[in-house]
Design an enzyme around this catalytic site. Structure first.
Site, PDB file in Angstrom:
ATOM      1  N   PRO A 278       0.842  -1.214   0.000  1.00  0.00           N
ATOM      2  CA  PRO A 278       0.000   0.000   0.000  1.00  0.00           C
ATOM      3  C   PRO A 278       0.869   1.252   0.000  1.00  0.00           C
ATOM      4  CG  PRO A 278       0.059  -0.973   2.190  1.00  0.00           C
ATOM      5  CD  PRO A 278       0.814  -1.912   1.288  1.00  0.00           C
ATOM      6  N   ASP A 450       5.836   3.630   1.428  1.00  0.00           N
ATOM      7  CA  ASP A 450       5.087   2.496   1.976  1.00  0.00           C
ATOM      8  C   ASP A 450       4.227   3.008   3.131  1.00  0.00           C
ATOM      9  OD1 ASP A 450       4.193   0.188   3.198  1.00  0.00           O
ATOM     10  OD2 ASP A 450       6.101  -0.875   3.031  1.00  0.00           O
ATOM     11  N   HIS A 451       2.901   3.017   2.928  1.00  0.00           N
ATOM     12  CA  HIS A 451       2.015   3.608   3.925  1.00  0.00           C
ATOM     13  C   HIS A 451       1.881   2.766   5.186  1.00  0.00           C
ATOM     14  CE1 HIS A 451      -0.677   6.477   5.459  1.00  0.00           C
ATOM     15  NE2 HIS A 451      -1.321   6.804   4.353  1.00  0.00           N
ATOM     16  N   ARG A 452       2.447   1.563   5.203  1.00  0.00           N
ATOM     17  CA  ARG A 452       2.408   0.759   6.415  1.00  0.00           C
ATOM     18  C   ARG A 452       3.332   1.318   7.486  1.00  0.00           C
ATOM     19  NH1 ARG A 452       3.912  -4.929   3.843  1.00  0.00           N
ATOM     20  NH2 ARG A 452       5.465  -3.511   2.949  1.00  0.00           N
ATOM     21  N   ILE A 453       4.370   2.051   7.069  1.00  0.00           N
ATOM     22  CA  ILE A 453       5.351   2.560   8.037  1.00  0.00           C
ATOM     23  C   ILE A 453       5.558   4.065   7.947  1.00  0.00           C
ATOM     24  CG2 ILE A 453       6.632   0.394   8.256  1.00  0.00           C
ATOM     25  CD1 ILE A 453       8.621   1.449   6.221  1.00  0.00           C
TER      26      ILE A 453
END
Length: 478
Positions: A278, A450-453
């Protein structure tokens, strides 16, 4: 009493060895050719044929392509001598031999590929063993070195693999080298099969996916006799499909189908994998008048604009470590202790990202020299694995082509969580805080993260710091 050890050459063997006085066959992974003498019995171990395996030249490599054989069949080799050039998904590298001997047979010829761990050549210790090695190579070539494509004999062949699985515990008592295909390894882990108790039916005892399925008790789906006409019809339909698609290409004059190179196939695979991450993108305009002036001063000293941008990005990442972090498993952060700037480089037949390691700690001039060296090695396909797979942040610059703006795709499988796309610096009308316009050089940068981090505020703060360094670039030369 006779001497217990008569000869101990410093060689290791990975092929079959025979023991006189016994009918058993054994595999040695690191046993020298020695003769032992005891009071009651004599045991003599004779080294036979050694295999040259396809090496894993990168963490993402599953198969390699033989670019060229440096040595020919019959050549005498010394330990450490280059034998073959292998193309991985990133670079061409020389493969050395770990043994002295004679190159008895080439199993995988130039231009063909083999999975990692598969034998690509056979090494004989003496001339007397050359014919035996050639026979083994011929048997391997004729015995289906491609375990993925045995076509028609499906029903009969499917019942055969379970037999070796029963004999596996007997063979597992002796030391042997275990070689298996990457897919077989994946299946073994999935079905919790102990590969030490599996007998390989592939070339040179290699464990195939069929061996793993047999050991796990998975019966291959053999269609009943009633469904045979359906299977025949399916095969006929599949055979008719390609014939139907040929005219589609023939309608375009001069159209040709060109298969992917190893590097292009790797890029294609990575781009598909990137879709599972994502991501989001943030753009930022930056005034570059001061940076352009600095570049004009240092260009004669060998400093490139890429080195200036990489240095500026590294200095900004020091203040925003989360943008330098990575996420490999989707469950945790990886805060990288080093700031390694990977820079995308277009080469013939693909692209690669050489890495400027510890870019924040390197002097600008040394950084430029290192970059030129990496570019030369990348274009000659001589990069070492650590020089292209250790990036923590990626930079892609298309400004030299006059590109205004573009979005870059986040490279998967690395420790980096962001990639910066840099456009050209162009004269642009810019309004100041009082509303007065002036023309300044301005470039647009877009960062994919990376939208997870990395979250929006993190990336915006990083870009603000990066812009300040570019607009006040004196710190880049300190």
């Amino acid at each position: 009493m006779s001497s217990l050890l008569q000869s101990t050459p410093s060689l290791s063997f990975s092929s079959s060895s025979s023991i006189s006085g016994s009918n058993s066959q054994w595999r040695f992974t690191s046993s020298p050719a020695v003769t032992f003498t005891r009071r009651t019995r004599n045991f003599t171990v004779h080294a036979k044929i050694r295999e040259i395996f396809m090496p894993a030249l990168s963490s993402t490599m599953t198969e390699g392509k033989i670019v060229s054989w440096i040595k020919s069949e019959g050549d005498v080799l010394s330990k450490g001598e280059s034998v073959v050039v292998v193309e991985s998904d990133k670079a061409d590298m020389d493969v050395e031999t770990f043994y002295d001997g004679i190159l008895a047979a080439i199993v995988v010829p130039e231009g063909e590929s083999a999975p990692v761990g598969a034998p690509i050549g056979l090494l004989a210790e003496t001339e007397a063993e050359i014919e035996e090695a050639k026979a083994k190579a011929a048997a391997s070539a004729g015995g289906g070195s491609s375990p993925v494509t045995p076509p028609p004999p499906a029903p009969v062949a499917a019942a055969a693999p379970p037999a070796p699985a029963a004999a596996a515990p007997v063979v597992a008592d002796g030391p042997r080298k275990i070689v298996l295909t990457p897919f077989a390894k994946k299946l073994a882990k999935q079905h919790k099969v102990d590969i030490n108790k599996v007998v390989g039916t592939g070339p040179f005892g290699r464990i195939t996916p069929g061996d793993i399925e047999a050991a796990a008790g998975i019966a291959k789906s053999a269609p009943p006799a009633v469904t045979a006409p359906v299977a025949t019809a399916t095969v006929a339909a599949a055979a008719a499909a390609p014939a139907k698609s040929v005219p589609t290409f023939a309608e375009i004059p001069g159209a040709t189908i060109v298969p992917f190179t190893t590097m292009q196939a790797a890029v294609s695979k990575n781009m598909i994998e990137s879709l599972s991450v994502p991501t989001f993108r943030v753009g930022y305009p930056i005034i570059t008048d001061a940076l352009d002036a600095l570049y004009a001063k240092v260009k004669s000293k060998g400093v490139t604009m890429t080195a200036l941008l990489a240095k500026a990005a590294a200095m900004a990442l020091v203040q925003h470590p989360v943008v330098n972090a990575g996420c490999k498993d989707g469950k945790s952060f990886t805060y990288n202790s080093s700031i390694n700037i990977a820079v995308a480089v277009a080469i013939n037949g693909g692209l690669i990202t050489p890495v400027l390691q510890d870019a924040d700690k390197m002097d600008l001039y040394l950084l430029s020299e290192k970059w030129k060296e990496l570019v030369e090695k990348a274009r000659s396909k001589q990069l070492q694995p650590h020089e292209y797979n250790s990036g923590t942040f990626t930079l892609s610059n298309l400004g030299m082509f006059g590109v205004d703006r573009f979005d870059a795709i986040l490279p998967p499988g690395q420790a980096c969580g962001a990639i910066m796309a840099v456009g050209a610096s162009k004269p642009t009308p810019v309004a100041d805080k009082d509303g007065y316009f002036s023309v300044k050089s301005q470039m647009l940068v877009n960062v994919t993260a990376d939208h997870r981090i990395v979250y929006g505020a993190d990336l915006a703060a990083f870009l603000k710091t990066f812009a300040k360094i570019v607009q006040e670039p004196d710190s880049l030369t300190m």
